[in-house]
Design a protein around this motif. Sequence first.
Motif, short mmCIF file in Angstrom:
data_model
loop_
_atom_site.label_atom_id
_atom_site.label_comp_id
_atom_site.label_asym_id
_atom_site.label_seq_id
_atom_site.Cartn_x
_atom_site.Cartn_y
_atom_site.Cartn_z
N VAL A 5 0.84 -1.26 -0.18
CA VAL A 5 -0.07 0.01 -0.05
C VAL A 5 0.97 1.10 -0.11
O VAL A 5 1.45 1.39 1.08
N GLU A 6 0.82 2.10 -1.16
CA GLU A 6 1.76 3.41 -1.21
C GLU A 6 0.88 4.41 -0.82
O GLU A 6 -0.17 4.40 -1.17
N SER A 7 1.53 5.38 -0.43
CA SER A 7 1.14 6.76 -0.06
C SER A 7 2.17 7.90 -0.31
O SER A 7 3.36 7.62 -0.25
N GLY A 8 1.72 8.92 -0.23
CA GLY A 8 2.35 10.01 -0.07
C GLY A 8 2.69 10.81 -1.48
O GLY A 8 3.46 11.90 -1.30
N GLY A 9 2.22 10.18 -2.35
CA GLY A 9 2.49 11.21 -3.82
C GLY A 9 1.55 12.63 -3.62
O GLY A 9 0.89 12.71 -2.86
N GLY A 10 1.73 13.21 -4.83
CA GLY A 10 0.83 14.67 -4.77
C GLY A 10 1.41 15.60 -5.60
O GLY A 10 2.55 15.25 -6.45
N LEU A 11 1.09 16.72 -5.67
CA LEU A 11 1.43 17.87 -6.56
C LEU A 11 2.42 18.67 -5.23
O LEU A 11 2.15 19.10 -4.48
N VAL A 12 3.69 19.15 -6.06
CA VAL A 12 4.51 19.67 -5.23
C VAL A 12 5.26 20.79 -6.09
O VAL A 12 5.61 20.67 -7.42
N GLN A 13 5.57 21.90 -5.74
CA GLN A 13 6.52 22.89 -6.55
C GLN A 13 7.69 22.42 -6.73
O GLN A 13 8.46 21.79 -6.00
N PRO A 14 8.67 22.86 -7.87
CA PRO A 14 9.92 22.79 -8.01
C PRO A 14 10.54 23.03 -6.85
O PRO A 14 10.45 24.11 -6.10
N GLY A 15 11.70 22.28 -6.46
CA GLY A 15 12.22 22.60 -5.44
C GLY A 15 11.79 22.08 -4.05
O GLY A 15 12.45 21.90 -2.75
#
Length: 115
Positions: A5-15
């Motif tokens: 079960v994977e988790s933790g992905g998402g949208l993030v800004q560069p850096g």
Amino acid sequence: QVQFVESGGGLVQPGGSLRLSCAASGFIFSIHAMGWYRQTLGKQRELVATITSGGSTTYVDSVKGRFTISRDNAKNTVYLQMSSLKPEDTAVYYCHTVYDISDYWGQGTQVTVSS
């Protein structure tokens, strides 16, 4: 039955930073090497990082110094700490192991690096 079960992905800004988690079950986690792969549309799945049962790690050159793979055997979980993220890190990330000569994959978690 091996499951992840994977988790933790998402949208993030560069850096920015993200931490992916992969909780495993169905096999003796502590004695198996684990890996993180990533894949973008139209490209082959790429090995990003590995960690042995003893804690030795390897990384693809493009993430060295920015990503850290680790494991918590008490929690049957492998992590991928990602820092200084770049748009080219955008992909679906999968955890992986080889158990009893077969490959097992997580369901994948999307990481998108964009401003």
